[in-house]
Design a protein around this motif. Structure first.
Motif, mmCIF file in Angstrom:
data_model
loop_
_atom_site.group_PDB
_atom_site.id
_atom_site.type_symbol
_atom_site.label_atom_id
_atom_site.label_comp_id
_atom_site.label_asym_id
_atom_site.label_seq_id
_atom_site.Cartn_x
_atom_site.Cartn_y
_atom_site.Cartn_z
ATOM 1 N N LYS A 42 -31.731 11.218 -34.606
ATOM 2 C CA LYS A 42 -31.002 10.483 -33.366
ATOM 3 C C LYS A 42 -31.884 9.284 -32.751
ATOM 4 O O LYS A 42 -31.295 8.417 -32.361
ATOM 5 C CB LYS A 42 -30.858 11.791 -32.071
ATOM 6 N N ASP A 43 -33.277 9.677 -32.846
ATOM 7 C CA ASP A 43 -34.022 8.348 -32.179
ATOM 8 C C ASP A 43 -33.994 7.105 -33.196
ATOM 9 O O ASP A 43 -33.943 5.945 -32.661
ATOM 10 C CB ASP A 43 -35.216 8.864 -32.070
ATOM 11 N N LYS A 46 -30.762 5.126 -32.782
ATOM 12 C CA LYS A 46 -31.040 4.134 -31.529
ATOM 13 C C LYS A 46 -31.749 3.190 -31.949
ATOM 14 O O LYS A 46 -31.380 1.822 -31.470
ATOM 15 C CB LYS A 46 -31.629 5.017 -30.237
ATOM 16 N N SER A 51 -26.788 3.220 -31.016
ATOM 17 C CA SER A 51 -27.002 4.188 -29.812
ATOM 18 C C SER A 51 -25.577 4.700 -29.007
ATOM 19 O O SER A 51 -25.738 5.597 -28.340
ATOM 20 C CB SER A 51 -27.687 3.528 -28.681
#
Length: 87
Positions: A42-43, A46, A51
């Motif tokens: 997930k990071d 982004k 995002s």
């Protein structure tokens, strides 16, 4: 697990791109186990500019990238993704 991948895949990138991808992967492999887990993924998304993806989209993308279904993304699988995103 390791960061080693087939030289054919490595050689398909410009050296500077490969170095950037290796650095990025290691940066998001926060626990140093040579794979990217779902929370790390997930990071990473982004960082790559994705995002606005929903949880459902993130889950589907993770599943698509995780070619061997081991619930983590290896460096090899990550490089295949980069090859698709930046041909």
């Amino acid at each position: 697990m390791s960061y080693e991948v087939d030289s054919t895949l490595v050689n398909s990138f410009k050296p500077e791109d490969y170095a950037e991808y290796a650095k990025l992967f290691k940066e998001y492999d926060k626990n140093g186990n040579a794979v990217i887990e779902k929370d790390e993924f997930k990071d990473l998304l982004k960082e790559l500019g994705f995002s606005d993806l929903s949880k459902k989209d993130i889950k589907a993308l993770f599943k698509d990238i995780d070619a061997n279904n081991d619930k983590v993304i290896s460096f090899y699988e990550f490089l295949l993704l980069m090859k698709k995103l930046k041909p």
